[in-house]
Design a protein around this motif. Structure first.
Motif, PDB file in Angstrom:
ATOM      1  N   MET A   1      40.031 -72.033 -24.122  1.00 40.18           N
ATOM      2  CA  MET A   1      39.786 -73.604 -25.152  1.00 40.18           C
ATOM      3  C   MET A   1      40.626 -74.058 -26.087  1.00 40.18           C
ATOM      4  N   ARG A   2      41.002 -74.757 -26.741  1.00 42.35           N
ATOM      5  CA  ARG A   2      41.675 -74.669 -28.008  1.00 42.35           C
ATOM      6  C   ARG A   2      40.809 -75.815 -28.517  1.00 42.35           C
ATOM      7  N   ALA A   3      39.828 -75.460 -29.795  1.00 45.43           N
ATOM      8  CA  ALA A   3      39.065 -76.375 -30.256  1.00 45.43           C
ATOM      9  C   ALA A   3      38.496 -76.554 -31.107  1.00 45.43           C
ATOM     10  N   VAL A   4      37.805 -77.114 -32.084  1.00 40.46           N
ATOM     11  CA  VAL A   4      37.579 -77.049 -33.078  1.00 40.46           C
ATOM     12  C   VAL A   4      35.995 -77.490 -33.821  1.00 40.46           C
ATOM     13  N   HIS A   5      35.465 -77.434 -34.632  1.00 43.58           N
ATOM     14  CA  HIS A   5      33.804 -77.248 -35.492  1.00 43.58           C
ATOM     15  C   HIS A   5      33.932 -78.497 -35.820  1.00 43.58           C
ATOM     16  N   MET A   6      32.123 -78.879 -35.332  1.00 43.92           N
ATOM     17  CA  MET A   6      31.804 -80.365 -35.521  1.00 43.92           C
ATOM     18  C   MET A   6      30.447 -79.883 -35.561  1.00 43.92           C
ATOM     19  N   TRP A  20      29.933 -84.872 -37.049  1.00 42.41           N
ATOM     20  CA  TRP A  20      29.735 -86.171 -35.377  1.00 42.41           C
ATOM     21  C   TRP A  20      29.699 -87.352 -36.308  1.00 42.41           C
ATOM     22  N   THR A  21      28.466 -87.344 -36.343  1.00 46.34           N
ATOM     23  CA  THR A  21      27.562 -88.808 -36.649  1.00 46.34           C
ATOM     24  C   THR A  21      29.311 -89.441 -38.414  1.00 46.34           C
ATOM     25  N   SER A  22      29.347 -89.009 -38.691  1.00 49.89           N
ATOM     26  CA  SER A  22      30.741 -89.031 -39.616  1.00 49.89           C
ATOM     27  C   SER A  22      31.679 -89.638 -39.136  1.00 49.89           C
ATOM     28  N   ASP A  23      32.285 -91.695 -39.053  1.00 45.50           N
ATOM     29  CA  ASP A  23      32.938 -92.031 -38.132  1.00 45.50           C
ATOM     30  C   ASP A  23      34.263 -91.312 -39.152  1.00 45.50           C
ATOM     31  N   GLN A  24      34.574 -91.189 -40.501  1.00 46.13           N
ATOM     32  CA  GLN A  24      35.430 -90.055 -41.042  1.00 46.13           C
ATOM     33  C   GLN A  24      35.651 -89.075 -40.290  1.00 46.13           C
ATOM     34  N   LEU A  25      34.789 -87.922 -40.301  1.00 49.48           N
ATOM     35  CA  LEU A  25      35.147 -86.596 -39.508  1.00 49.48           C
ATOM     36  C   LEU A  25      35.205 -86.926 -38.448  1.00 49.48           C
ATOM     37  N   ARG A  26      34.633 -87.540 -37.634  1.00 50.84           N
ATOM     38  CA  ARG A  26      34.636 -87.809 -36.007  1.00 50.84           C
ATOM     39  C   ARG A  26      35.910 -88.622 -35.339  1.00 50.84           C
ATOM     40  N   GLU A  27      36.608 -89.255 -35.692  1.00 49.87           N
ATOM     41  CA  GLU A  27      37.429 -90.120 -35.843  1.00 49.87           C
ATOM     42  C   GLU A  27      39.266 -89.644 -35.498  1.00 49.87           C
ATOM     43  N   PRO A  28      39.165 -88.068 -36.435  1.00 46.69           N
ATOM     44  CA  PRO A  28      40.767 -87.584 -36.761  1.00 46.69           C
ATOM     45  C   PRO A  28      40.715 -86.654 -35.645  1.00 46.69           C
ATOM     46  N   VAL A  29      39.279 -85.684 -35.303  1.00 48.22           N
ATOM     47  CA  VAL A  29      39.155 -84.849 -33.888  1.00 48.22           C
ATOM     48  C   VAL A  29      39.062 -85.533 -32.635  1.00 48.22           C
ATOM     49  N   LEU A  30      38.882 -86.759 -32.410  1.00 51.50           N
ATOM     50  CA  LEU A  30      39.070 -87.563 -31.445  1.00 51.50           C
ATOM     51  C   LEU A  30      40.399 -88.224 -31.457  1.00 51.50           C
ATOM     52  N   ILE A  33      46.612 -64.716 -26.368  1.00 47.25           N
ATOM     53  CA  ILE A  33      45.493 -65.312 -26.259  1.00 47.25           C
ATOM     54  C   ILE A  33      45.575 -66.613 -25.912  1.00 47.25           C
ATOM     55  N   ASP A  34      45.642 -67.414 -25.704  1.00 42.05           N
ATOM     56  CA  ASP A  34      46.278 -69.147 -25.338  1.00 42.05           C
ATOM     57  C   ASP A  34      45.281 -69.491 -26.314  1.00 42.05           C
ATOM     58  N   SER A  35      44.192 -69.153 -26.528  1.00 41.87           N
ATOM     59  CA  SER A  35      42.888 -69.745 -26.548  1.00 41.87           C
ATOM     60  C   SER A  35      42.206 -70.127 -28.179  1.00 41.87           C
ATOM     61  N   PHE A  36      41.826 -70.601 -28.713  1.00 47.41           N
ATOM     62  CA  PHE A  36      41.014 -69.987 -30.158  1.00 47.41           C
ATOM     63  C   PHE A  36      40.394 -71.368 -30.653  1.00 47.41           C
ATOM     64  N   LEU A  37      40.089 -71.432 -30.872  1.00 45.99           N
ATOM     65  CA  LEU A  37      38.670 -71.947 -32.311  1.00 45.99           C
ATOM     66  C   LEU A  37      38.975 -72.082 -33.753  1.00 45.99           C
ATOM     67  N   LEU A  38      38.679 -73.206 -34.181  1.00 47.44           N
ATOM     68  CA  LEU A  38      39.551 -73.662 -35.471  1.00 47.44           C
ATOM     69  C   LEU A  38      38.291 -73.555 -36.535  1.00 47.44           C
ATOM     70  N   TRP A  39      37.858 -73.345 -37.451  1.00 48.13           N
ATOM     71  CA  TRP A  39      36.942 -72.801 -38.384  1.00 48.13           C
ATOM     72  C   TRP A  39      37.155 -73.771 -39.928  1.00 48.13           C
ATOM     73  N   SER A  40      36.860 -75.020 -39.533  1.00 47.23           N
ATOM     74  CA  SER A  40      37.050 -75.244 -41.656  1.00 47.23           C
ATOM     75  C   SER A  40      35.299 -75.968 -41.752  1.00 47.23           C
ATOM     76  N   PRO A  41      34.845 -75.753 -42.789  1.00 43.66           N
ATOM     77  CA  PRO A  41      33.142 -75.770 -43.684  1.00 43.66           C
ATOM     78  C   PRO A  41      33.470 -77.200 -43.579  1.00 43.66           C
ATOM     79  N   ALA A  42      33.990 -78.100 -43.681  1.00 40.93           N
ATOM     80  CA  ALA A  42      34.776 -78.930 -43.935  1.00 40.93           C
ATOM     81  C   ALA A  42      34.251 -79.996 -43.083  1.00 40.93           C
ATOM     82  N   CYS A  43      35.136 -79.747 -41.372  1.00 34.07           N
ATOM     83  CA  CYS A  43      35.111 -79.959 -40.647  1.00 34.07           C
ATOM     84  C   CYS A  43      36.105 -81.292 -40.684  1.00 34.07           C
ATOM     85  N   ARG A  44      37.157 -80.831 -41.135  1.00 31.85           N
ATOM     86  CA  ARG A  44      38.451 -81.701 -41.734  1.00 31.85           C
ATOM     87  C   ARG A  44      39.358 -80.329 -41.272  1.00 31.85           C
TER      88      ARG A  44
END
Length: 538
Positions: free
Chosen positions: A220-225, A230-240, A517-528
């Motif tokens: 996986m190459r993942a980001v945390h939400m 997820w209910t915020s367009d401003q935070l969800r759309e950049p992830v999509l 290791i080609d997998s990772f998860l990124l953590w941002s408390p602000a989900c940006r």
């Protein structure tokens, strides 16, 4: 005048019958005596023949079975019997109609049991019975792989090995044939997460091995939400958009967070009862949307940091569900009152497993536990009601329970773990080798800002993200070696003391890749997230 001739010839009254009568009486008396003595002797014999010995025979018995009363004597004469093993008297425990012979500390090999049964006539002596038996306390030697790897959940696996000294082997409860050398092999279609293999001998000695089945995770190459993000367009759309551009292939979404809230539409009864179910997003709709884009969805489940469950349990009298202080209060430890639930409590464990199983059934591809640990700090200041083992063992068994449950839905299991636990396993009860046996991957939180000066020889880890990530991951790869469990690190995409931008985030990704290791998860408390640090897969 008397006729003398007649007088001499006249028989005396009764003289002809006397010898015959005496002999008859003597014979009758002798016969009666013989009958009495014979009857007594037969009774003496029969008192012995009425005794039956059970529990030993053609099969060996274990020392523990013998000392626990496996040898029993039944009959009418058991109340006063005496028992000897190899000539030494042993204890006899008399019950109703039977007695148990309980010799202690018998060595493996042949032994002689002698039972002495008292006679009804003391002069005739006791009746003795002797029987040979064999003691075997040596368990079979079972050798099999403890971890198997499969390419998919539907692919069969082969379980094989040797069971020296075994008379029977079962795999997942089913008997499998043993050849003359003790070898066995069997194939399992759609195997469970854990396959119990048990070898037993004729005495009943058993050796058991749990074989874990690891399905190869696609990575996986993942980001945390969070649920709110997820209910915020401003935070969800950049992830999509990152997903559309191929820069990420996985979204990790909270299914129970640090507050104890369940942000999706859960139907777990206890969650509804304590008010944890919030329904901020519709899980099926989110999963369907991301899957339609070719994006995998990981459900992050914060396990034991659960203020909602902890406070509800405390107030309802279920204080055993909460981590307590040495004095019996609710443990705070800087996290707040009613912060941590007790990982050893069956109800707490079941609650989390039920949420995991529900999420798996909804279609989440992975369940990723977080806070699957005890609180950090001095363990002597904490009390865990019902804990019967080391915290690390208890937590590993919890993971095993979860994995077996969610495997029914073809769902992977991972766990977020402290970066330091690779070298300090008891700091929070995360024993990595133990946990790895029941995980598809571990996700160590190796954020550079969380390391102290000098760790791994790096003077200032926060300013040298490549070095600290690269060096720490070498230990992590070693910790899971031989388990088929992968390492997917959490990387830092936030600023804490040092400003982090594309170069710092990219340095961590490169350090991971340089460790294979080609997998990772990124953590941002602000989900940006720092999109510029990511590139599309070639």
């Amino acid at each position: 005048m008397v006729d003398s001739t007649q007088e001499e010839n006249a028989p005396a009254s009764g003289t002809e019958k006397r010898p015959s009568s005496w002999l008859s009486k003597s014979l009758l008396a002798a016969a009666a005596l013989v009958l009495v003595v014979g009857g007594v002797w037969l009774l003496h014999l029969s008192s012995g023949w009425g005794v039956k010995i059970a529990g030993i025979g053609e099969h060996p018995v274990t020392p523990s079975a013998v000392s626990d009363g496996a040898i029993q004597v039944r009959g009418e004469s058991v109340n006063h019997l005496r028992a000897y093993v190899d000539g030494r008297p042993v204890s006899v425990h008399v019950g109703q109609g039977h007695a148990e012979i309980r010799p202690e500390d018998l060595a493996d090999g042949r032994h002689e049991l002698r039972i002495s049964v008292p006679s009804v006539i003391p002069l005739l002596g006791d009746r003795s019975f002797t029987e040979q038996f064999t003691v075997d306390g040596t368990a079979p030697q079972l050798a099999t792989e403890k971890s198997l790897s499969s390419e998919s959940f539907d692919a069969p696996v082969t379980v094989s090995g040797t069971a020296e000294g075994a008379a029977r082997v079962t795999v997942a409860g089913n008997p499998v044939p043993l050849d003359k050398s003790g070898k066995f092999t069997t194939s399992m279609q759609q195997p469970p997460a854990t396959i119990p293999v048990v070898a037993s001998d004729r005495a009943g000695n058993r050796t058991a091995v749990d074989v874990t089945v690891n399905v190869t995770h696609p990575g996986m190459r993942a980001v945390h939400m969070t649920g709110h993000a997820w209910t915020s367009d401003q935070l969800r759309e950049p992830v999509l958009q990152m997903a559309r551009e191929g820069k990420i292939d996985t979204v990790e979404l909270d299914i129970k967070d640090e507050s104890g809230e369940i942000p999706y539409d859960s139907q777990v009864p206890l969650a509804n009862k304590i008010g944890a179910d919030k329904g901020y997003y519709d899980a099926r709709k989110v999963i369907d949307k991301l899957h339609s884009m070719g994006v995998r969805v990981v459900g992050r489940l914060v396990a034991f940091k659960d203020p909602i469950l902890a406070e509800a349990s405390w107030q309802s009298g279920h204080r055993e569900r909460v981590v307590q202080t040495a004095g019996g209060g609710a443990y705070n430890g800087g996290y707040g009152n009613f912060s941590f639930t007790n990982f050893a409590n069956p109800a707490v464990r079941q609650y989390n497993i039920d949420i995991a199983a529900e999420a798996a059934a909804l279609g989440f591809d992975d369940i990723l536990y977080d806070y699957v640990r005890r609180p950090d700090g001095n363990i002597d200041s904490m009390r865990f009601a019902g804990l019967e083992s080391a915290p690390g063992e208890s937590i590993a068994s919890f993971l095993q329970q979860t994995r077996e449950r969610i495997r029914e839905h073809d769902t992977f299991l991972g766990a977020c773990v402290f970066g330091i636990t690779v070298t300090r396993p008891e700091s929070v009860g995360q024993n990595i080798p133990m946990m790895a046996e029941h995980l598809d991957y571990v996700a160590p939180m190796i954020y550079p800002s969380h390391w102290g000066p000098g760790e791994y020889g790096v003077a200032n880890p926060n300013r040298e993200p490549y070095k600290i990530v690269h060096r720490s991951l070498q230990d992590w790869r070693e910790a899971v070696r031989g388990t088929n469990t992968q390492v997917f690190p959490w990387l830092q995409d936030f600023s804490l003391g040092v400003a982090y931008g594309p170069e710092e985030v990219k340095a961590q990704i490169t350090a991971s890749r340089d460790n294979g290791i080609d997998s990772f998860l990124l953590w941002s408390p602000a989900c940006r997230y720092t999109t510029a640090a990511l590139s599309a897969r070639p």
